[in-house]
Design a protein around this motif. Structure first.
Motif, short mmCIF file in Angstrom:
data_model
loop_
_atom_site.label_atom_id
_atom_site.label_comp_id
_atom_site.label_asym_id
_atom_site.label_seq_id
_atom_site.Cartn_x
_atom_site.Cartn_y
_atom_site.Cartn_z
N LYS A 50 0.85 -1.19 0.00
CA LYS A 50 0.00 0.00 0.00
C LYS A 50 0.88 1.24 0.00
N ASN A 51 1.97 1.12 0.74
CA ASN A 51 2.93 2.22 0.81
C ASN A 51 4.31 1.61 0.84
N ARG A 52 5.08 1.81 -0.22
CA ARG A 52 6.41 1.18 -0.33
C ARG A 52 7.34 1.69 0.76
N THR A 53 7.17 2.93 1.16
CA THR A 53 8.06 3.51 2.18
C THR A 53 7.85 2.86 3.54
N THR A 54 6.59 2.72 3.91
CA THR A 54 6.29 2.12 5.22
C THR A 54 6.34 0.60 5.19
N GLY A 55 6.25 0.01 3.98
CA GLY A 55 6.29 -1.44 3.88
C GLY A 55 4.98 -2.11 4.24
N LEU A 56 3.87 -1.36 4.23
CA LEU A 56 2.56 -1.90 4.59
C LEU A 56 2.03 -2.74 3.42
N ILE A 57 1.76 -4.03 3.70
CA ILE A 57 1.29 -4.96 2.68
C ILE A 57 -0.16 -4.66 2.31
N ASP A 58 -0.47 -4.70 1.04
CA ASP A 58 -1.83 -4.46 0.57
C ASP A 58 -2.60 -5.78 0.51
N THR A 59 -3.35 -6.06 1.57
CA THR A 59 -4.11 -7.32 1.64
C THR A 59 -5.36 -7.31 0.78
N SER A 60 -5.66 -6.17 0.14
CA SER A 60 -6.82 -6.15 -0.76
C SER A 60 -6.48 -6.76 -2.11
N TRP A 61 -5.19 -6.91 -2.40
CA TRP A 61 -4.78 -7.55 -3.65
C TRP A 61 -5.00 -9.05 -3.50
N SER A 62 -5.75 -9.63 -4.42
CA SER A 62 -6.13 -11.04 -4.30
C SER A 62 -4.93 -11.97 -4.21
N ALA A 63 -3.85 -11.65 -4.92
CA ALA A 63 -2.66 -12.52 -4.88
C ALA A 63 -2.10 -12.63 -3.47
N ILE A 64 -2.23 -11.58 -2.69
CA ILE A 64 -1.79 -11.60 -1.29
C ILE A 64 -2.86 -12.22 -0.41
N GLN A 65 -4.08 -11.84 -0.67
CA GLN A 65 -5.21 -12.24 0.17
C GLN A 65 -5.39 -13.76 0.25
N ILE A 66 -5.26 -14.44 -0.87
CA ILE A 66 -5.49 -15.89 -0.90
C ILE A 66 -4.55 -16.64 0.04
N GLY A 67 -3.30 -16.16 0.15
CA GLY A 67 -2.30 -16.86 0.95
C GLY A 67 -2.47 -16.76 2.46
N ILE A 68 -3.44 -15.99 2.94
CA ILE A 68 -3.70 -15.91 4.39
C ILE A 68 -4.60 -17.09 4.74
N TYR A 69 -4.05 -18.29 4.68
CA TYR A 69 -4.82 -19.51 4.79
C TYR A 69 -5.57 -19.62 6.12
N ALA A 70 -4.96 -19.20 7.20
CA ALA A 70 -5.57 -19.36 8.53
C ALA A 70 -6.91 -18.64 8.61
N LYS A 71 -6.99 -17.45 8.05
CA LYS A 71 -8.23 -16.68 8.11
C LYS A 71 -9.34 -17.35 7.31
N HIS A 72 -9.01 -17.85 6.14
CA HIS A 72 -10.02 -18.53 5.33
C HIS A 72 -10.45 -19.84 5.99
N LEU A 73 -9.49 -20.58 6.53
CA LEU A 73 -9.81 -21.85 7.17
C LEU A 73 -10.75 -21.65 8.35
N ASP A 74 -10.56 -20.58 9.10
CA ASP A 74 -11.41 -20.31 10.25
C ASP A 74 -12.88 -20.23 9.83
N ASN A 75 -13.14 -19.71 8.64
CA ASN A 75 -14.50 -19.63 8.13
C ASN A 75 -15.07 -21.02 7.85
N TRP A 76 -14.23 -21.91 7.32
CA TRP A 76 -14.70 -23.27 7.01
C TRP A 76 -14.96 -24.09 8.27
N LEU A 77 -14.17 -23.84 9.30
CA LEU A 77 -14.33 -24.61 10.54
C LEU A 77 -15.61 -24.24 11.29
#
Length: 408
Positions: free
Chosen positions: A275-302
């Protein structure tokens, strides 16, 4: 006078046994000719499905094309296709053409949003292009199936629900070698895009199965679709779920590479990651990043399925030890371990395992040309920043699944 002559003839025939037999045979022959004539006249008035299927076609098409069209026309007469089904069939046919990137709406996890994936990224050379034709030739026709009872269409008992760019197509094609597994090749996207079409529409997409066989499908976007767990649970709480997971950093780069191959003018991986290259804040709205947060998605399935009904397959081990991972999957599905080392060979050029004999073929089959793309060079600092970002989510995922996938 004529009457007396006819009576004399009958008397003459009846007085001689030989003549009597010849007379009776003559009568029977005349009756047989009359019945044959009547039958031919009746049949000639009936419409012929095969003949009609050749009519109304483009006269400019080749003989081979006319034959294919006639087959489709015949099947449409036997099994009328609803408008919604036809739309899906057209979509599937498009999936067997050259891969194309679909316009994806990347959504933020904080807003419970979903991405769309590239439906054709996982197709196989040759086999996937002609899958429908191969299956129609291998399976009994609709009419013969009705008469001999050779299987029926059922809702899937097992679904590969994710993840995109994890190895789902390879897993599905490996599993289809098993005689007790029947799976639809194209992704139905029922529980995320076509749910309003209803379960009967979904059932019609499935291949026919015999008693003891398992019906399967795979749609990787289910894993990140918030509504999918509840919808699948409503269909059947006993559904077995399979998730193919891969190092989220490598998966994100592979996802980007796939899009880049179709859209060379997209921004760089680095600019999309932050989101900001200077601060290093990851943009989790980008699907390529979002999909890899497996724990959050798995919590929904459980919330809807116990952990015992979900199997996690390592995308990395699916490459290095396909038989071992397939053994775990067969055990999970309650099937005999038929798929073993003898079914695979490692293709040094492509860098992944291939089937010695794919389903319905006597020839070796490898993943198609859309697989194994060379990844672009990513700044090592960006890669490290991503690894730091994913680490806590990976640790949580390891705890939830009870398995360390070794991504750190």
């Amino acid at each position: 006078m004529e009457y007396s002559l006819f009576c004399q003839s009958l008397y003459a025939c009846s007085s001689s046994p030989v003549k009597k037999k010849l007379f009776l045979l003559g009568i029977m022959f005349l009756l047989w000719v009359y019945m044959l004539y009547s039958c031919v006249g009746y049949c000639s008035g009936m419409p012929s499905l095969v003949v009609d299927s050749y009519r109304g076609k483009d006269t400019e098409s080749s003989v081979g094309k006319r034959t294919e069209n006639s087959r489709v026309d015949l099947m449409s007469r036997l099994m009328p296709v609803k408008p919604q089904q036809q739309a899906w069939v057209d979509d599937v046919e498009a999936d067997y053409d050259e891969p194309s990137v679909r316009t994806a709406v990347s959504r933020d996890l904080l807003h419970n949003e979903i991405e769309t994936d590239e439906r054709t990224s996982d197709d196989w050379d040759g086999e996937m292009r002609g899958e429908q034709q191969q299956r129609s030739a291998a399976e009994p026709s609709a009419m013969s199936s009705f008469s001999n009872g050779s299987g029926s269409k059922k809702l899937p008992q097992a679904i590969i629900i994710g993840v995109k760019k994890g190895g789902t197509r390879a897993l599905l094609e490996f599993l289809r070698v098993h005689p007790d597994i029947r799976a639809v090749g194209a992704e139905p996207h029922f529980f995320d895009r076509n749910y309003n079409n209803g379960l009967e529409w979904y059932r019609e997409l499935m291949p026919k199965t015999l008693e003891g066989q398992i019906t399967m499908e795979k749609t990787p976007s289910y894993f990140v679709t918030r509504e999918a767990p509840a919808r699948i649970s409503a269909m059947s709480r006993d559904t077995k779920l399979i998730v193919v997971v891969r190092d989220p950093v490598t998966r994100a780069i592979s996802d980007y590479t796939q899009t880049l191959s179709k859209k060379p003018d997209i921004p760089s991986f680095e600019s999309l990651t932050f989101k900001n290259r200077t601060t290093g804040l990851i943009d989790t709205s980008w699907s390529a990043i979002q999909i890899g947060i497996y724990a959050k998605h798995l919590d929904n399935w459980l919330q809807y399925f116990p952990m015992g009904q979900i199997l996690f397959v390592s995308g990395e081990r699916l490459i290095t030890d396909p038989a071992g991972e397939l053994g775990r999957v067969q055990d999970f599905l309650g099937l005999k371990r038929i798929i073993t080392d003898k079914h695979f060979y490692f293709n040094q050029t492509k860098g992944f395992p291939c089937l010695k004999k794919a389903e319905g073929s006597s020839k070796p089959h490898c993943l198609g040309k859309t697989k194994g793309r060379t990844h672009p060079n990513i700044n090592p600092e960006v890669v490290q920043r991503l690894r730091d970002f994913y680490r806590p989510f990976n640790m949580k995922f390891y705890q939830m699944t009870g398995h360390n996938f070794g991504w750190d």
